[in-house]
Design an enzyme around this catalytic site. Structure first.
Site, PDB file in Angstrom:
ATOM      1  N   GLY A  66       0.102   5.984   0.901  1.00  0.00           N
ATOM      2  CA  GLY A  66      -0.157   6.736   1.787  1.00  0.00           C
ATOM      3  C   GLY A  66       0.329   8.122   2.180  1.00  0.00           C
ATOM      4  N   THR A  67       1.306   8.354   1.591  1.00  0.00           N
ATOM      5  CA  THR A  67       1.201  10.213   1.679  1.00  0.00           C
ATOM      6  C   THR A  67       0.443  10.692   0.779  1.00  0.00           C
ATOM      7  OG1 THR A  67       3.355   9.454   1.965  1.00  0.00           O
ATOM      8  CG2 THR A  67       3.090  11.693   0.462  1.00  0.00           C
ATOM      9  N   ASN A 141       3.875   4.476  13.663  1.00  0.00           N
ATOM     10  CA  ASN A 141       5.236   3.474  12.575  1.00  0.00           C
ATOM     11  C   ASN A 141       6.683   3.215  12.780  1.00  0.00           C
ATOM     12  OD1 ASN A 141       4.886   6.351  11.707  1.00  0.00           O
ATOM     13  ND2 ASN A 141       6.722   5.815  10.829  1.00  0.00           N
ATOM     14  N   ALA A 190      -0.688   0.108  -0.470  1.00  0.00           N
ATOM     15  CA  ALA A 190      -0.993  -1.718  -0.638  1.00  0.00           C
ATOM     16  C   ALA A 190       0.587  -2.324  -0.019  1.00  0.00           C
ATOM     17  CB  ALA A 190      -1.075  -1.498  -1.939  1.00  0.00           C
ATOM     18  N   HIS A 191       1.419  -1.025   0.068  1.00  0.00           N
ATOM     19  CA  HIS A 191       3.107  -2.035   0.158  1.00  0.00           C
ATOM     20  C   HIS A 191       2.767  -2.662   1.912  1.00  0.00           C
ATOM     21  CE1 HIS A 191       5.442   1.174   1.201  1.00  0.00           C
ATOM     22  NE2 HIS A 191       4.836   2.003   1.150  1.00  0.00           N
ATOM     23  N   THR A 227      -5.626   7.857 -15.981  1.00  0.00           N
ATOM     24  CA  THR A 227      -5.833   6.864 -15.940  1.00  0.00           C
ATOM     25  C   THR A 227      -5.369   6.421 -14.686  1.00  0.00           C
ATOM     26  OG1 THR A 227      -4.958   7.330 -17.724  1.00  0.00           O
ATOM     27  CG2 THR A 227      -5.311   5.120 -17.603  1.00  0.00           C
ATOM     28  N   CYS A 315      11.987   6.845   6.122  1.00  0.00           N
ATOM     29  CA  CYS A 315      11.683   7.883   5.407  1.00  0.00           C
ATOM     30  C   CYS A 315      12.681   9.502   6.521  1.00  0.00           C
ATOM     31  CB  CYS A 315      10.488   8.309   5.312  1.00  0.00           C
ATOM     32  SG  CYS A 315       9.268   7.575   5.186  1.00  0.00           S
TER      33      CYS A 315
HETATM   34  C1  LIG Z   1       4.616   4.111   5.330  1.00  0.00           C
HETATM   35  C2  LIG Z   1       3.648   4.726   6.125  1.00  0.00           C
HETATM   36  C3  LIG Z   1       3.101   6.476   4.741  1.00  0.00           C
HETATM   37  C4  LIG Z   1       3.463   6.632   3.910  1.00  0.00           C
HETATM   38  O1  LIG Z   1       2.714   5.534   2.643  1.00  0.00           O
HETATM   39  P1  LIG Z   1       3.881   5.737   1.164  1.00  0.00           P
HETATM   40  O2  LIG Z   1       2.409   4.422   0.723  1.00  0.00           O
HETATM   41  O3  LIG Z   1       5.487   5.200   1.592  1.00  0.00           O
HETATM   42  O4  LIG Z   1       3.387   7.050   0.687  1.00  0.00           O
HETATM   43  C5  LIG Z   1       2.356   7.457   5.639  1.00  0.00           C
HETATM   44  N1  LIG Z   1       1.954   6.737   6.987  1.00  0.00           N
HETATM   45  C6  LIG Z   1       2.637   6.213   8.034  1.00  0.00           C
HETATM   46  C7  LIG Z   1       2.341   5.667   9.200  1.00  0.00           C
HETATM   47  C8  LIG Z   1       3.602   4.952   7.136  1.00  0.00           C
HETATM   48  O5  LIG Z   1       3.540   4.056   7.896  1.00  0.00           O
END
Ligand SMILES: *Cc1c(COP(=O)(O)O)cnc(C)c1O
Length: 372
Positions: A66-67, A141, A190-191, A227, A315
């Protein structure tokens, strides 16, 4: 109770990934049959991800999470358009810190109301000026507030300004269509939905130009070289298929658990305040301020009872800065310190919620009894 930080990977996801970590280890760009199978697996996963948001597969660009997707969306627009970057005051740091990087462009933060809902009037005002990008999250979040993406895109569309949404918390959790919401770019990971860590995507509407961020080979349509994380991408695809399966039922169950937990806590503890919106709320999010109870003390007591929750964004928990989200919705410093987030997942049972509620009730009463 901290599934917004990350969710348990599903066994089916691991099973889908396993061949690509062992015997199917080929480089998808290579020109022999086994490698082409790896390439097909990546493209199938791209279709599964695209299906969740009603996008075309070629509008999906895989990233490391996501980051990276948030950073990419922002730098792509900031690099090629003039004007102010408009975002909200309650974004994840992946957006806020990227927006402020090197003070590349002027940044305006749109405020929210006491429930965390974006101030549309202020956004409208800002769009009268020159704006290079609007980036507003689909769902927060920390407090779980779901933002009115459709209304936002109506404004950005009229102003002809691209609209990016960090949908990492909403993707695969609630129905989310790029057509209905009208977003131009969207990030997911994904996580957060039972897939592996280290893989995500950026959706980019096909009419939009996307700046390539990582130079090298021709992977991801030449926009992100290197890759592919084949196993991770395959796992992401599987997690997406599973998220789509009976989504409405899962949402119903989660919402029932959420509202039950909120109701029980409000009934059994005095001096508690629900943060975020009661109406526009992610089905997995519960966020409370407990008067006269330190969040870190409560967290420690709960952990002794096997309950893992969070004082806010994972975070942020290593630093002592008060949450910018809670501050923004009007909580004072003490209320911020007295707040905790609980995030559930759809396979939980009501007796687990009962156990958590009992532990919270007893711990809050205990902590209040020893506080002068
Ligand atoms: C977890 C999160 C991210 C970061 O995603 P990562 O895959 O951990 O880098 C960004 N934005 C929101 C709203 C999140 O909850």
């Amino acid at each position: 109770m901290d599934n917004a930080a990350t969710a348990k990977m599903k066994p089916e996801v691991l099973r889908a990934m396993e061949p690509y970590l062992t015997r199917q280890y080929y480089n998808p760009s290579a020109n022999y049959e086994p490698a082409r199978k790896c390439r097909d697996a990546v493209e199938n996963a791209r279709e599964s991800v695209a299906r969740v948001i009603g996008a075309k597969p070629e509008e999906i660009f895989f990233t490391s999470g996501g980051t990276e997707a948030d950073n990419w969306a922002i730098f792509s627009c900031v690099g090629r358009r003039r004007g102010t970057l408009v975002t909200s005051a309650i974004e994840h740091h992946a957006v806020l810190h990227a927006a402020r990087r090197d003070k590349m462009v002027p940044v305006e933060l749109v405020g929210v109301d006491c429930h965390g809902v974006i101030d549309l009037e202020r956004l409208k005002e800002l769009l009268l000026g020159e704006v290079c990008l609007v980036s507003i999250m689909a769902a927060n979040n920390e407090i779980g507030t779901v933002e009115p993406l459709k209304e936002i895109s109506r404004l950005t569309g009229a102003a002809k300004v691209p609209f990016h949404s960090d949908a990492v918390q909403a993707f695969g959790q609630i129905p989310l269509s790029v057509k209905e919401t009208g977003v131009d770019m969207l990030s997911g990971a994904a996580h957060k939905l039972g897939g592996p860590k280290g893989v995500g995507f950026l959706y980019v509407r096909e009419e939009m130009e996307l700046l390539g961020m990582i130079k090298g080979g021709e992977q991801e349509r030449g926009k992100r070289a290197g890759t592919e994380n084949v196993a991770g991408i395959v796992g992401f695809g599987k997690a997406c298929e599973m998220a789509m399966y009976k989504m409405e039922e899962k949402i119903k169950h989660e919402t029932m658990l959420r509202d039950y937990m909120i109701h029980e806590i409000e009934k059994r503890i005095s001096g508690v305040h629900l943060n975020g919106s009661r109406k526009c709320r992610l089905p997995n999010n519960i966020h409370f301020t407990f008067d006269k109870v330190r969040g870190d003390a409560l967290l420690a007591l709960l952990e002794e009872q096997g309950i893992l929750a969070s004082a806010g964004s994972a975070c942020n928990s290593s630093n002592t800065e008060p949450s910018h989200v809670l501050t923004e919705i009007g909580l004072d410093e003490e209320a911020v310190r007295n707040s905790l987030r609980f995030t559930i997942q759809p396979d939980m049972k009501i007796r687990q919620i009962d156990y958590v509620v009992d532990a919270i009730v007893q711990s809050v009463h205990y902590l209040r009894s020893i506080t002068p």
